[in-house]
Every structure is written in C-alpha cells, then in structure tokens.
Design an enzyme around this catalytic site. Structure first.
Site, PDB file in Angstrom:
ATOM      1  N   GLN A  10       0.822  -1.200   0.000  1.00 35.25           N
ATOM      2  CA  GLN A  10       0.000   0.000   0.000  1.00 35.25           C
ATOM      3  C   GLN A  10       0.864   1.261   0.000  1.00 35.25           C
ATOM      4  O   GLN A  10       1.914   1.297   0.623  1.00 35.25           O
ATOM      5  CB  GLN A  10      -0.912  -0.012   1.233  1.00 35.25           C
ATOM      6  CG  GLN A  10      -2.253   0.616   0.974  1.00 35.25           C
ATOM      7  CD  GLN A  10      -3.317   0.127   1.936  1.00 35.25           C
ATOM      8  OE1 GLN A  10      -3.405  -1.058   2.217  1.00 35.25           O
ATOM      9  NE2 GLN A  10      -4.118   1.031   2.422  1.00 35.25           N
ATOM     10  N   SER A  93       3.798  -6.597   2.632  1.00 28.53           N
ATOM     11  CA  SER A  93       2.458  -6.618   3.214  1.00 28.53           C
ATOM     12  C   SER A  93       1.464  -7.209   2.210  1.00 28.53           C
ATOM     13  O   SER A  93       1.568  -8.384   1.881  1.00 28.53           O
ATOM     14  CB  SER A  93       2.067  -5.214   3.684  1.00 28.53           C
ATOM     15  OG  SER A  93       0.901  -5.250   4.474  1.00 28.53           O
ATOM     16  N   LEU A  94       0.492  -6.424   1.706  1.00 29.06           N
ATOM     17  CA  LEU A  94      -0.462  -6.991   0.749  1.00 29.06           C
ATOM     18  C   LEU A  94       0.240  -7.576  -0.465  1.00 29.06           C
ATOM     19  O   LEU A  94      -0.277  -8.486  -1.119  1.00 29.06           O
ATOM     20  CB  LEU A  94      -1.472  -5.934   0.311  1.00 29.06           C
ATOM     21  CG  LEU A  94      -1.065  -4.964  -0.805  1.00 29.06           C
ATOM     22  CD1 LEU A  94      -1.409  -5.513  -2.188  1.00 29.06           C
ATOM     23  CD2 LEU A  94      -1.704  -3.618  -0.612  1.00 29.06           C
ATOM     24  N   ARG A 118      -9.485  -8.459   3.585  1.00 29.10           N
ATOM     25  CA  ARG A 118      -8.391  -7.996   4.443  1.00 29.10           C
ATOM     26  C   ARG A 118      -8.478  -6.487   4.663  1.00 29.10           C
ATOM     27  O   ARG A 118      -8.335  -5.990   5.787  1.00 29.10           O
ATOM     28  CB  ARG A 118      -7.058  -8.385   3.792  1.00 29.10           C
ATOM     29  CG  ARG A 118      -5.796  -8.106   4.602  1.00 29.10           C
ATOM     30  CD  ARG A 118      -4.605  -8.658   3.817  1.00 29.10           C
ATOM     31  NE  ARG A 118      -3.317  -8.497   4.492  1.00 29.10           N
ATOM     32  CZ  ARG A 118      -2.496  -7.470   4.314  1.00 29.10           C
ATOM     33  NH1 ARG A 118      -2.855  -6.477   3.500  1.00 29.10           N
ATOM     34  NH2 ARG A 118      -1.340  -7.419   4.950  1.00 29.10           N
ATOM     35  N   HIS A 202      -0.430  -3.896  11.111  1.00 32.83           N
ATOM     36  CA  HIS A 202       0.703  -4.709  11.574  1.00 32.83           C
ATOM     37  C   HIS A 202       1.056  -4.467  13.041  1.00 32.83           C
ATOM     38  O   HIS A 202       2.226  -4.296  13.396  1.00 32.83           O
ATOM     39  CB  HIS A 202       1.926  -4.496  10.667  1.00 32.83           C
ATOM     40  CG  HIS A 202       1.677  -4.924   9.266  1.00 32.83           C
ATOM     41  ND1 HIS A 202       1.498  -6.248   8.920  1.00 32.83           N
ATOM     42  CD2 HIS A 202       1.541  -4.208   8.120  1.00 32.83           C
ATOM     43  CE1 HIS A 202       1.273  -6.323   7.626  1.00 32.83           C
ATOM     44  NE2 HIS A 202       1.284  -5.101   7.127  1.00 32.83           N
ATOM     45  N   GLN A 251       0.637 -12.412   9.624  1.00 34.23           N
ATOM     46  CA  GLN A 251       1.101 -11.181   8.983  1.00 34.23           C
ATOM     47  C   GLN A 251       0.246  -9.973   9.359  1.00 34.23           C
ATOM     48  O   GLN A 251       0.738  -8.840   9.406  1.00 34.23           O
ATOM     49  CB  GLN A 251       1.093 -11.392   7.462  1.00 34.23           C
ATOM     50  CG  GLN A 251       1.753 -10.306   6.650  1.00 34.23           C
ATOM     51  CD  GLN A 251       1.043 -10.096   5.323  1.00 34.23           C
ATOM     52  OE1 GLN A 251      -0.159  -9.897   5.278  1.00 34.23           O
ATOM     53  NE2 GLN A 251       1.815 -10.143   4.243  1.00 34.23           N
TER      54      GLN A 251
END
Length: 313
Positions: A10, A93-94, A118, A202, A251
């Site tokens: 992101q 991340s994503l 998510r 996170h 995660q």
C-alpha cells in the site's frame, strides 16, 4: 546470478496504473476483468478513472495493487518471461498476496476476494482516530523497537515495518505513536512523522482482522507455489501451503520484516530484483539495504519489453 520478483504494498497506488498494460496486452486486460468479476464491481474503472482518495481506501487499494502487479506478470508471460525466471518471490504486506498469486499458490480471484476482505477487516478492527502509524527515519530497527516499547505506556505501540536500515514504521494507539514520534526525535531520528493512514496496520490492535482472515483463508485452496515465497513475518523462504496459510494470518498483526527478507535473499544468491507492478518504492528500499542487488521496475509496456529483452537479448 539469481533473480527475485518483488511486489509492492500500500502507498504505491496511483490513478491510471496498469491501464497501458491492459491496452497493450490482452492477458493483462483479462486480469483486471477477472478482479472485477471476483469483486462484483468495476474496480478497474476506479483504478483508471476514479479519484485518488477513493483508490487509497484500504479495501480498494489492496486488490487494485494486486491486479496491477498480476497484469504486469501476464504481460511478461506474453513476452516469454515466466515465473521460472525468478528464484524467489516476495511482497511487502499486501504484496505477499500478489507474490503468491504470481507463483500460482492463489488464484487471482481468490487473491482479490481475500484482499478486499483484508482491507475491510483492517479498517473495521480499530475505530477511526484511535490508531496511528509513524515513520521513524534515521533509526535502526533495534532503536525504533526500543522507542516503541518506552512510548507504549500501557498502550499498544509496535515496530510494524522494518523497511530498510534507516526507515522503521511504528503502529498502535494514537497517543502512544505520538509519544514515539517525540521520543524518536530525542533519540536522534532524522525525521519522525505521522503517516496519512486510516488504521494502525501490523500491530496487536489488528487482532480482530487476523481472526477474520483466519476464517476467510480457511475456505481458500492454497497450492504449492512454483517458486518459494519469502514471507514477511519470518524473513525466509517458504513453500508449504499450510505454512503459507498460517503466516498470512500472522502477517496481519506481525511486523513486515522487509529489510531482513532482502538480506536473506541476498545471502541466498539473489543479485537482481524486479519490482512488478506500481511504483518504485521497493527498489529504493532494496538499494538502501544491499547495493549489490540491481533493481528493475516493471509497471509499463516499455518496462515489460525492456525486462524481457534483458533475458532474451
């Protein structure tokens, strides 16, 4: 020489991303069509013609960035470059979902639906205004982690992203993160700034989102990836589907160990990284982590042809 394909997270989203790929390569266009069908809406219209504010909403940005990355992968395939050209894949991340889809562990449809879930779950986990994230620049991970611990004062404040040797992002309750910004400056940070994000990703405040993802992932088939995936939370390569499923849940609340992931790949022979999709943020991080790794961005038809030419030339 070994090569890694890496996939952005992101922050890389921009209006118009992937449009030229879709116009130049039917297989890239088909990715956006598949994501639209999976979500039951024209996300592609938002990506190419919408507002930056709407695209930046977490539940839109996550599947949109994955779609753009996978469109770039399909364009590469059309030019004769398959996933087998990489020894490893990794995502920030994503971007880990993009990496898994590129390696065949997830279908594009499942990746799109999981990322929509998510994004929604992360947004719902903490009421707007209660959480925050901040970038601490000029502190190494250990110092940033210590600052976060001291700043917590009974609240949540964690080192969320270990991006590169001089950039760590902390996440948690808004007051605790604000205290971390002040403490970081006192401890020699070059800059410490709150980030314009809608939720504290996170960190332990994301536990409700982790539970939602555990439920969603339990209904999805995960195949063994064609090449190993260097996972965010363990900073090493994995390829077992059950482990992948478990780590995707971890995660959500765990740290993105990007610096360590890049170092792990370098130690295992990676000397070239291709950033597949939107932006060049990961390439910048990789250069700051290990200058021996050469980086290439693959986000436009011109990039695709140049990348394919570098292999086929």
């Amino acid at each position: 020489m070994s090569r890694a394909f890496v996939f952005p997270g992101q922050g890389a989203q921009t209006i118009g991303m992937g449009k030229a790929l879709a116009e130049a390569y039917p297989a890239a266009r088909a990715v956006f069509d598949e994501v639209d069908d999976a979500l039951g809406e024209k996300l592609s219209t938002l990506i190419w013609e919408g507002s930056q504010d709407d695209l930046t909403l977490t539940h839109n940005a996550q599947p949109a960035l994955m779609a753009t990355s996978l469109a770039a992968m399909k364009a590469l395939e059309a030019e004769g470059v398959t996933i087998a050209a990489a020894s490893y894949v990794a995502g920030h991340s994503l971007g880990e979902y993009s990496a898994l889809a590129a390696a065949g562990a997830l279908t594009i449809t499942d990746a799109a639906r999981l990322l929509r879930k998510r994004g929604e779950a992360m947004q719902k986990a903490v009421p707007v205004g209660q959480g925050a994230m901040a970038a601490l620049l000029g502190l190494d991970f250990e110092k940033a982690r210590d600052v976060a611990k001291v700043a917590a004062e009974g609240e949540i404040c964690q080192a969320a992203n270990d991006n590169d040797p001089g950039q760590v992002v902390v996440s948690g309750h808004k007051g605790a993160v604000e205290r971390a910004v002040e403490l970081a400056r006192e401890h020699g940070a070059k800059r410490a700034v709150l980030l314009p994000v809608s939720a504290p990703f996170h960190c332990a405040l994301m536990r409700p989102a982790a539970e939602a993802m555990a439920e969603a992932l339990s209904h999805v088939n995960i195949e063994r990836p064609a090449v190993p995936v260097v996972a965010n939370v363990v900073a090493e390569a994995i390829n077992d589907p059950a482990t992948i499923r478990s780590l995707l849940v971890d995660q959500v609340t765990g740290s993105v160990r990007w610096r360590e992931s890049v170092l792990w790949m370098a130690q295992h022979g990676v000397s070239e990284a291709w950033e597949i999709g939107a932006g060049k943020a990961l390439s910048g991080m990789i250069r700051r982590i290990d200058r021996s790794i050469t980086c290439r961005s693959v986000g436009t038809p011109e990039d695709v042809k140049a990348a394919a030419g570098s292999l086929n030339g």
